[in-house]
Each structure stands twice: as C-alpha cells, then as structure tokens.
Scaffold this motif. Structure first.
Motif, mmCIF file in Angstrom:
data_model
loop_
_atom_site.group_PDB
_atom_site.id
_atom_site.type_symbol
_atom_site.label_atom_id
_atom_site.label_comp_id
_atom_site.label_asym_id
_atom_site.label_seq_id
_atom_site.Cartn_x
_atom_site.Cartn_y
_atom_site.Cartn_z
ATOM 1 N N VAL A 1 0.834 -1.202 0.000
ATOM 2 C CA VAL A 1 0.000 0.000 0.000
ATOM 3 C C VAL A 1 0.871 1.255 0.000
ATOM 4 C CG1 VAL A 1 -1.731 1.314 1.284
ATOM 5 C CG2 VAL A 1 -1.914 -1.170 1.138
ATOM 6 N N MET A 2 1.961 1.241 0.789
ATOM 7 C CA MET A 2 2.852 2.402 0.835
ATOM 8 C C MET A 2 3.504 2.643 -0.518
ATOM 9 S SD MET A 2 4.699 2.686 4.551
ATOM 10 C CE MET A 2 5.600 1.157 4.459
ATOM 11 N N ALA A 3 3.888 1.562 -1.187
ATOM 12 C CA ALA A 3 4.497 1.701 -2.508
ATOM 13 C C ALA A 3 3.491 2.272 -3.510
ATOM 14 C CB ALA A 3 5.023 0.359 -2.995
ATOM 15 N N PHE A 4 2.241 1.788 -3.457
ATOM 16 C CA PHE A 4 1.210 2.247 -4.387
ATOM 17 C C PHE A 4 0.861 3.714 -4.143
ATOM 18 C CE2 PHE A 4 -3.140 3.041 -5.713
ATOM 19 C CZ PHE A 4 -3.175 2.481 -6.993
ATOM 20 N N THR A 5 0.750 4.087 -2.873
ATOM 21 C CA THR A 5 0.356 5.461 -2.533
ATOM 22 C C THR A 5 1.539 6.426 -2.511
ATOM 23 O OG1 THR A 5 0.557 4.919 -0.171
ATOM 24 C CG2 THR A 5 -1.623 4.688 -1.177
ATOM 25 N N GLN A 6 2.753 5.888 -2.720
ATOM 26 C CA GLN A 6 3.976 6.698 -2.780
ATOM 27 C C GLN A 6 4.213 7.484 -1.484
ATOM 28 O OE1 GLN A 6 3.484 8.992 -6.430
ATOM 29 N NE2 GLN A 6 4.558 7.405 -7.582
ATOM 30 N N ILE A 7 3.892 6.856 -0.353
ATOM 31 C CA ILE A 7 4.132 7.500 0.939
ATOM 32 C C ILE A 7 5.619 7.803 1.160
ATOM 33 C CG2 ILE A 7 4.059 7.112 3.453
ATOM 34 C CD1 ILE A 7 1.381 5.726 3.063
ATOM 35 N N PRO A 8 6.542 6.854 0.850
ATOM 36 C CA PRO A 8 7.963 7.182 1.024
ATOM 37 C C PRO A 8 8.392 8.415 0.229
ATOM 38 C CG PRO A 8 7.681 4.828 0.703
ATOM 39 C CD PRO A 8 6.350 5.450 0.431
ATOM 40 N N ASN A 9 7.884 8.557 -0.992
ATOM 41 C CA ASN A 9 8.233 9.725 -1.806
ATOM 42 C C ASN A 9 7.703 11.013 -1.188
ATOM 43 O OD1 ASN A 9 9.469 8.056 -3.654
ATOM 44 N ND2 ASN A 9 7.699 7.942 -5.009
ATOM 45 N N MET A 10 6.486 10.938 -0.624
ATOM 46 C CA MET A 10 5.911 12.131 0.005
ATOM 47 C C MET A 10 6.720 12.553 1.227
ATOM 48 S SD MET A 10 1.749 11.758 -0.290
ATOM 49 C CE MET A 10 1.598 10.070 0.319
ATOM 50 N N ILE A 11 7.138 11.555 2.034
ATOM 51 C CA ILE A 11 7.934 11.868 3.222
ATOM 52 C C ILE A 11 9.296 12.416 2.819
ATOM 53 C CG2 ILE A 11 9.077 10.861 5.243
ATOM 54 C CD1 ILE A 11 6.714 8.967 5.489
ATOM 55 N N ALA A 12 9.894 11.819 1.784
ATOM 56 C CA ALA A 12 11.197 12.313 1.295
ATOM 57 C C ALA A 12 11.076 13.755 0.811
ATOM 58 C CB ALA A 12 11.692 11.415 0.168
ATOM 59 N N SER A 13 10.002 14.041 0.077
ATOM 60 C CA SER A 13 9.789 15.412 -0.413
ATOM 61 C C SER A 13 9.599 16.376 0.752
ATOM 62 C CB SER A 13 8.571 15.459 -1.337
ATOM 63 O OG SER A 13 8.746 14.619 -2.450
ATOM 64 N N GLY A 14 8.874 15.888 1.785
ATOM 65 C CA GLY A 14 8.666 16.732 2.960
ATOM 66 C C GLY A 14 9.960 17.051 3.684
ATOM 67 N N LEU A 15 10.819 16.041 3.848
ATOM 68 C CA LEU A 15 12.109 16.273 4.506
ATOM 69 C C LEU A 15 12.983 17.220 3.692
ATOM 70 C CD1 LEU A 15 13.177 12.780 5.928
ATOM 71 C CD2 LEU A 15 12.709 14.857 7.226
#
Length: 435
Positions: free
Chosen positions: A298-312
């Motif tokens: 689900v995290m891969a599909f929703t791109q949560i890691p990318n969103m957190i990386a962009s936030g940092l």
C-alpha cells in the motif's frame, strides 16, 4: 482527493485508532492495510492481493533463521552458559573501577553476541549479577542501570534477529555484510557504557580489589571456550561460505542444546516449555512480517515514502540535518514501538532517502537497528528496561535518573555511527563483503 491519498489516510488513521484502543500492532497494521487495499481495488481483487502479499512476504528462506535463533537464545538462557561467560568476563574487568559492573557489561556483550537477544541478556546476566553486586554494596539503581544500558549491544553484535528482519525488508542486502557491520557499533556502545560506569564507580567508591592468578584463570578460560566457540562456528561458517545464515541458526540450536546437556544445567523436561515459548515469540514476529507486507504494498502504491522524502527535503537539503531528523524520528518511534515492526514499517520510508544521500544500505541498517535498540531501554515500552528493573528488583522511576548519563553516551555513539561510515563499513569492506 485521489484514491492513493485516500488509501494512505485510511491506513494511517486506522493504524493510529487501533493502537490507541489497545489493539496489538500487528493486527492494527493488518486491518488498516487491508482496508486501504479495498479503497484502491475492488473487494475480490483487494482480498486476493492482500493474501498474495502475505504469502510473498513470508516466502523467504532467510526468515527461517529467526525462530531458530530465538530457540537457541532460549536454550542458552536456561542452559548455564551465562555464568561461564560472566566468570570469563571477570578476567578483563577485575582491574577496572566498579569491576562487578564492568563484568556485567562485558558479559552482556558476550551473551548478546551468542544469543542475539537483548532481553535474554538483561535477564540471564542481570539475574546473576544483581545479587552479587548488592552483596558487595553496590547501589541497586546503579547496578540495574548498567545492566539495562549494556544489554542492547546483543542486538547489534551478530547474530541479530533484528538485522535479519532488516535484510529481508531491504531486499538485496547481504546478511553476512550486515553482521560484520554490527561489530564495531555494538562494541562502541559497550565501551561508552563502560566509560560512564567507571566514572560513576569512582565517584561512588566502587573500586576493584579482586585478584586472580594466572593458574586460577586457566580453568575459567577453558570453561568458557565451548560457549565462545559458538560465535566462531556460526559467524565463521557464514563468512567461509560453509553454510547460510539460516543453516547457521539451526547449527546454533543443536550446538547450544548439546552444550547445555553436557553442562547438566538443562533437563529434557524443560524442553517442551522452551519450545512453546519459542513458538509464541516466533509467531509474533512472523505474523508482524506477514501483515507488514500488505502495508509495504500500500505504501508503494500510494507513494508515501516519496511524500515523506519530499517533505524532509522541503525542510532542508543539508544531508547532516536530514540524517539528524531521521535519527530523532527513529528515536521517538523506538520509545513506543518494538524494533521488529518498526524495522518493517520504516525501512521502506527512510532507506530510499538515505541511499539518495549516498549512504550504503548496510550503514543505514545498522543506524536503524541502533536507534531502535536504544528505544528498548526507554519508557514507555522499553522491554529491556522492564526486564532489567524486574531482575534488579527495582522500580523504573528509581533507575531513570541513573540511566541519563548512559543515554547521553549512547546517543553520542549513535552520532558517530551516523556520520562516520567507516565505523559500520570498514569490517565488511576489509572482508570483501562490500564491493
């Protein structure tokens, strides 16, 4: 709001809600992840995909090492190995201020490196050392703090179940390289605790007067050699390519069982209870791995890691500050979440960020485990903290103040591990495990 964002919110809010009402974390993650999956896919497709992800997440030969190493640790904890390692540790610590406390630290490092469990070290070593230290006039708060602060070294010094879990989640990362990478950080953690323990011992007047002649040392060394040999057999066999980490875990079970029987400290009547305890502990870990596989999809599909990386990266593009923020987040996470689920959840989030900064996945694995190991000795969860207080017969509130200097020393060590890659990478590189 698109489907991906909705699914991410469902998973996040659902997980937090279930945790707040006291649902076990594995079930919280599983229900919330399946609910998020159903937002993305039709009911039939979502249920089938969830089941597939569970089986795919557990379809790894390396995961067999976890129940075997847990079983080996439980056998060692009941098999009289700890007392022989404690006597061996005295050979090196008897000259140091607060020699009994130093013996506790070295014993935790030795026992942890064999059992792979910080909780087992705190229980086995602390249970033996606490009465001895109390008899010699040591403050129980000091004794408990030393035992608690040094017990997590076994989560870094191989073999370590947490490192095996990380290797499974991270993908193509060598377990052998991770094992070797854990040695220096684990030893540095132990040395940092020894320094603080020595300073506090001098201040309190815990000076060593114990003497042991060379002839007295020989039987102690020979008594400890069979136990210490397990490290060389397991790690040496893996590095030499004789067997895999999973096969090594099975060998560790057989060796520790034979050793405990030879010591006549383990009866066959105790084995069913040991097997049952191992099955319960293994089931918790494996079930968490299964449910987290759905969450990872689900995290891969929703791109949560990318969103957190962009936030940092929107906060700062300074690698030093980004790594500091990641460390602080992981330290906070470790205070209320066990290491295994934390590794499963946060590896997919922070690993891509750290590798984009040029950090090796091996170094990040050690950094991650180091942070989460520190969480095992901090409230409110802190399994090693609770175990250490229990065997030391002391309340948590009484030991926290004494633990503070140890926290500072361990945090400084964490910063060294974070910003000096050679601490983690030098041994794997020297052994040719990293290209």
């Amino acid at each position: 709001m698109d489907l991906a964002t909705t699914a991410a919110l469902v998973m996040l809010i659902g997980t937090v809600f279930f945790l707040v009402i006291g649902t076990p974390i594995s079930i919280s993650v599983g229900i919330s992840s399946v609910a998020a999956m159903l937002v993305i896919l039709p009911f039939n497709g979502g249920m089938v995909t969830s089941a597939q992800r569970i089986f795919v997440g557990l379809d790894s030969f390396a995961l067999l090492a976890i129940p075997f190493f847990i079983l080996a640790g439980n056998i060692m904890n009941s098999g009289g190995i700890a007392i022989r390692l404690i006597n061996f540790a005295k050979l090196f610590s008897r000259f140091l201020p607060g020699s009994l406390a130093q013996t506790n630290i070295i014993s935790n490092m030795l026992f942890g490196s064999i059992s792979g469990s910080g909780v087992a070290s705190a229980a086995a070593v602390g249970g033996i050392m606490s009465p001895i230290e109390k008899k010699e006039g040591y403050d129980p708060r000091y004794s408990a703090a030393v035992n608690i602060a040094s017990a997590p070294t076994g989560m870094l010094i191989p073999p370590s179940n947490t490192i095996i879990v990380y290797a499974t989640v991270a993908g193509s990362v060598s377990v052998s390289a991770l094992f070797m990478a854990g040695y220096l950080p684990g030893i540095l953690w132990g040395v940092a605790v020894m320094i603080i323990a020595a300073l506090m011992a001098k201040k309190r007047g815990y000076i060593s007067h114990e003497k042991m002649s060379f002839t007295q040392s020989i039987p102690v060394i020979f008594a400890a050699l069979p136990s210490l040999s397990l490290v060389f057999i397991v790690i040496g066999g893996i590095l030499a390519g004789i067997f895999t980490a999973t096969e090594a875990s099975a060998i560790a079970v057989v060796y520790s069982l034979i050793l405990s029987i030879c010591y006549r400290t383990l009866s066959f009547k105790a084995l069913p209870q040991i097997f049952l305890q191992t099955a319960k502990m293994s089931a918790i870990v494996i079930f968490m791995l299964a449910t987290s596989s759905v969450m990872s999809w689900v995290m891969a599909f929703t791109q949560i890691p990318n969103m957190i990386a962009s936030g940092l990266l929107s906060i700062t593009d300074n690698p030093i500050l980004i790594l500091l923020i990641i460390n602080l987040i992981l330290l906070v996470i470790g205070t209320f979440m066990d290491p295994t689920p934390a590794v499963l959840i946060f590896t997919p989030i922070f690993l891509p960020i750290c590798t984009s900064l040029g950090m090796s996945p091996i170094q990040f694995g050690i950094l991650l485990v180091f942070n989460l190991s520190l969480g095992t000795i901090t409230p409110p969860v802190g399994p090693i903290l609770f175990t250490g207080c229990k065997v030391g017969n002391i309340e948590i509130e009484q030991v926290i103040k004494t633990l503070l200097p140890f926290f500072v020393a361990i945090f400084i060590t964490l910063m060294l591990v974070t910003y000096i890659p050679a601490i983690s990478m030098s041994i794997p590189e020297l052994m040719g495990l990293v290209k």
